[in-house]
Write an enzyme that holds these catalytic residues in place. Sequence first.
Site, PDB file in Angstrom:
ATOM      1  N   SER A 188       0.989  -1.136   0.235  1.00  0.00           N
ATOM      2  CA  SER A 188      -0.147   0.057  -0.010  1.00  0.00           C
ATOM      3  C   SER A 188       0.657   1.234  -0.145  1.00  0.00           C
ATOM      4  O   SER A 188       2.052   1.171   0.507  1.00  0.00           O
ATOM      5  CB  SER A 188      -0.836   0.045   1.231  1.00  0.00           C
ATOM      6  OG  SER A 188      -0.204   0.384   2.515  1.00  0.00           O
ATOM      7  N   ASP A 189       0.539   2.328  -0.429  1.00  0.00           N
ATOM      8  CA  ASP A 189       1.077   3.510  -0.299  1.00  0.00           C
ATOM      9  C   ASP A 189       0.924   3.851   1.299  1.00  0.00           C
ATOM     10  O   ASP A 189      -0.025   3.311   1.823  1.00  0.00           O
ATOM     11  CB  ASP A 189       0.506   4.666  -1.160  1.00  0.00           C
ATOM     12  CG  ASP A 189       1.601   5.843  -1.020  1.00  0.00           C
ATOM     13  OD1 ASP A 189       2.509   5.845  -0.413  1.00  0.00           O
ATOM     14  OD2 ASP A 189       1.373   6.753  -2.144  1.00  0.00           O
ATOM     15  N   TRP A 190       1.691   4.682   1.762  1.00  0.00           N
ATOM     16  CA  TRP A 190       1.734   4.991   3.031  1.00  0.00           C
ATOM     17  C   TRP A 190       0.473   5.604   3.761  1.00  0.00           C
ATOM     18  O   TRP A 190       0.247   6.872   3.326  1.00  0.00           O
ATOM     19  CB  TRP A 190       3.087   5.643   3.432  1.00  0.00           C
ATOM     20  CG  TRP A 190       4.118   4.812   3.928  1.00  0.00           C
ATOM     21  CD1 TRP A 190       5.013   5.087   5.174  1.00  0.00           C
ATOM     22  CD2 TRP A 190       4.733   3.929   3.161  1.00  0.00           C
ATOM     23  NE1 TRP A 190       6.012   3.976   5.019  1.00  0.00           N
ATOM     24  CE2 TRP A 190       5.976   3.281   3.889  1.00  0.00           C
ATOM     25  CE3 TRP A 190       4.504   3.218   1.855  1.00  0.00           C
ATOM     26  CZ2 TRP A 190       6.447   2.218   3.520  1.00  0.00           C
ATOM     27  CZ3 TRP A 190       5.322   2.114   1.410  1.00  0.00           C
ATOM     28  CH2 TRP A 190       6.300   1.899   2.247  1.00  0.00           C
ATOM     29  N   GLY A 191      -0.428   4.995   4.478  1.00  0.00           N
ATOM     30  CA  GLY A 191      -1.516   5.370   4.644  1.00  0.00           C
ATOM     31  C   GLY A 191      -2.855   5.370   3.769  1.00  0.00           C
ATOM     32  O   GLY A 191      -3.608   6.073   3.694  1.00  0.00           O
ATOM     33  N   GLY A 192      -2.518   4.499   2.777  1.00  0.00           N
ATOM     34  CA  GLY A 192      -3.590   4.330   1.616  1.00  0.00           C
ATOM     35  C   GLY A 192      -4.478   3.151   1.699  1.00  0.00           C
ATOM     36  O   GLY A 192      -5.457   2.894   1.138  1.00  0.00           O
TER      37      GLY A 192
END
Length: 740
Positions: free
Chosen positions: A259-263
């Site tokens: 995942s993207d960071w916080g996605g």
Amino acid sequence: MKKFLILASLALISSAVKAQTYLNPQAPIEERVKDALKRMTTEEKIKILHAQSKFTSAGVPRLGIRQLNMDDGPHGVREELEWNTWSPAKWTNDYIVAFPSLTCLAATWNRDLSNAYGNAVSEEFAFRGKDIMLGPGVNIQRTPMNGRAFEYMGEDPYLAGEIVVPYIKAAQKNGIACCLKHFVLNDQEIDRFSVNVNVSERALHEIYLYPFKQAVERAHVWTIMGSYNLWEGDHCCHNDKLINGILKKDWNWDGALVSDWGGTTNTMQAIYGGLDIEMGTYTDGKLRESAFGYDDYYLAKPFRELVNDGKVPMSVLDEKAARVLRTIFRTAMNPNKVIGNQCSEAHYDVCRQIAEEGIVLLKNESSLLPLELSKYKKILVVGENATRSLTQGGGSSELKTLRDISPLEALRTQLSNINSQLSIDYAPGYASGRAMYDHEDKVDPAKQEALKQEALEKAKNADLIIYIGGLNKNHKQDCENGDRESYDLSFGQNELISALAEFDAPMIVTNFGGNPYHMPWLNKVEGLLHCWYLGSESGTALANVLTGKVNPSGKLPVTFAKNYEDYPYVKYGQEAYPGITGVETPKNSAGEMARRQVYYKEDIFVGYRGFEKNKTKPLFPFGFGLSYTTFKYSKPAITKDAEGWKLTIDVTNTGTREGKETVQLYVGQAKVAATRPIKELKNFTKLSLKPGETKTATFRITEKDLMTWDEQTHNWKYEPTKFMAYIGASSNEIKSKISF
Ligand code: BGC
């Protein structure tokens, strides 16, 4: 007796180790994965699916299975951060080489340099103990406003695909996984967490997915990062149709989706939407970073409980765990992973070569360049980027460099080496404030005016002005989490350049930046170079080009429009960019509705495809770039064989300097149809030619190259028709065409 016992126990240990297939570096990876999976508890399988710190995900310590160490990416290894926060760890051994931005790499149109980049940067990642490099990025430069365009490879899917493949292959050969980003449609930073992209199926496949597909099919990229934005109402980090459907099923991809960071936003979607490693989640958004419970991640406790309660089958967990284990065996536990090195001269060489070949010469009136230094006594350098470190700022791609040679430093050294009588003066001319993420500096207008006046005063005495400015990596310039607010250069630079151009002294503008910009002063300056971001050897590369030590050979990977309104999407208004808010749409399975909707109304007509369709003349076309020498193209020849067509064309260096020319092949339908771009890049080759030398560019064209996406059958389709091959030095400078 004692000896016998020792030997016997050694044999026992070694047979036990042998049985541990997962630890056997010689065993095929799939067997290692199967064996490891058999030995792991549910808890252990869950643990490897999510972060245990800002940039690592857990291994299985009990079994000797290593964790995954990740880091940004994509232009060098990011400085070490604290285990649990975004704050620098303040190490003193994490200074690295900053490589040029990926837009610069694309501007080299040089596959070999991409290979060298991937090799060198991954050696730095390996030496720093990393397994996954968060990059490279191949989102399409649809708008010149995109704050992250500098991290991508331009507007053309073919060029991006060709450049990204050697980079990934070289990095992964060293045992470092690339994490290709951001999958997909992450083409603006405005509301990047909550914008839903509406795009036709055809544009999705032909334009936006294309470079990702090349990376999967030709470079077998090991990990991919999902993007923050939404598509069809679901976040792309766990979008079933995109990840399970297209990526894993249609493209048969066996890697791990990070995942993207916080996605990540929802457990059920994360479980069933194809996510494998969840990173950077802010739990419920109420906890302080340092109080994060990694066990509260969507793919942690909630997932474990669902599996333990029998509500999600073990096979779903096993499938994800297998992808993560495969990544671990390919990287952290790969016997062929290199030790690498950091800040070696070899890496600086690669960095410099890419920078030199990426610089694009856009204007050279009266052959002002290369500089004939005996002609000048007083050179004035103006502009903040002459001294500013452009490796700072920009967001996650920011770097902590050991060497960061500024243009002013390099010019002072090189120019005075050539002409010791030369005086080189400097005036910043404007100020932009510090590079800080998510922070806008307000520059005092009085200070700005004083800086401008100082530059104008100094210009009175100069017999050559070299302007070094452009964009920088401040927030709302070329920087993550914010798009540019204007097509103009900020900080009063357009006015400053115009005022400086009024003096008699000739003027060369050398601007940095990942995006095109407005140039109202273009007719008043004699020389213009575009420098992207050039990394640690920035100054050296620029000085080498200005002095002629290097003959420029970069070509634009993106169209430079005269006016912002010329970009193909602009005529469709806010809906097409940056999108509109307040549109009621059906909620997704997690009960959410996107905050913003953006509609890619220009469809497949992105960049030069749109300029050509709309008959809009660009200021500098896609593929354009000048040289200090000249090239002549012969008439092309085309033949057909069982595999397709073979096109050849001779190119001769007709000037007096050695130089490189990128020969570009575009193809379109002979009878132009409204539904197809007039022409599209299908191949290119970069030839290095001595004065008088001739070389042949050879291109193969197959039916596959001529396919379009058919929305009826949801597949690629080849329609036999008469095609036209256009061979040129840019998309607008077609030297000859031939039908086939
Ligand atoms: C960026 C990613 C980056 C990650 C980790 C995110 O905000 O979008 O590109 O890799 O942070 O720094």
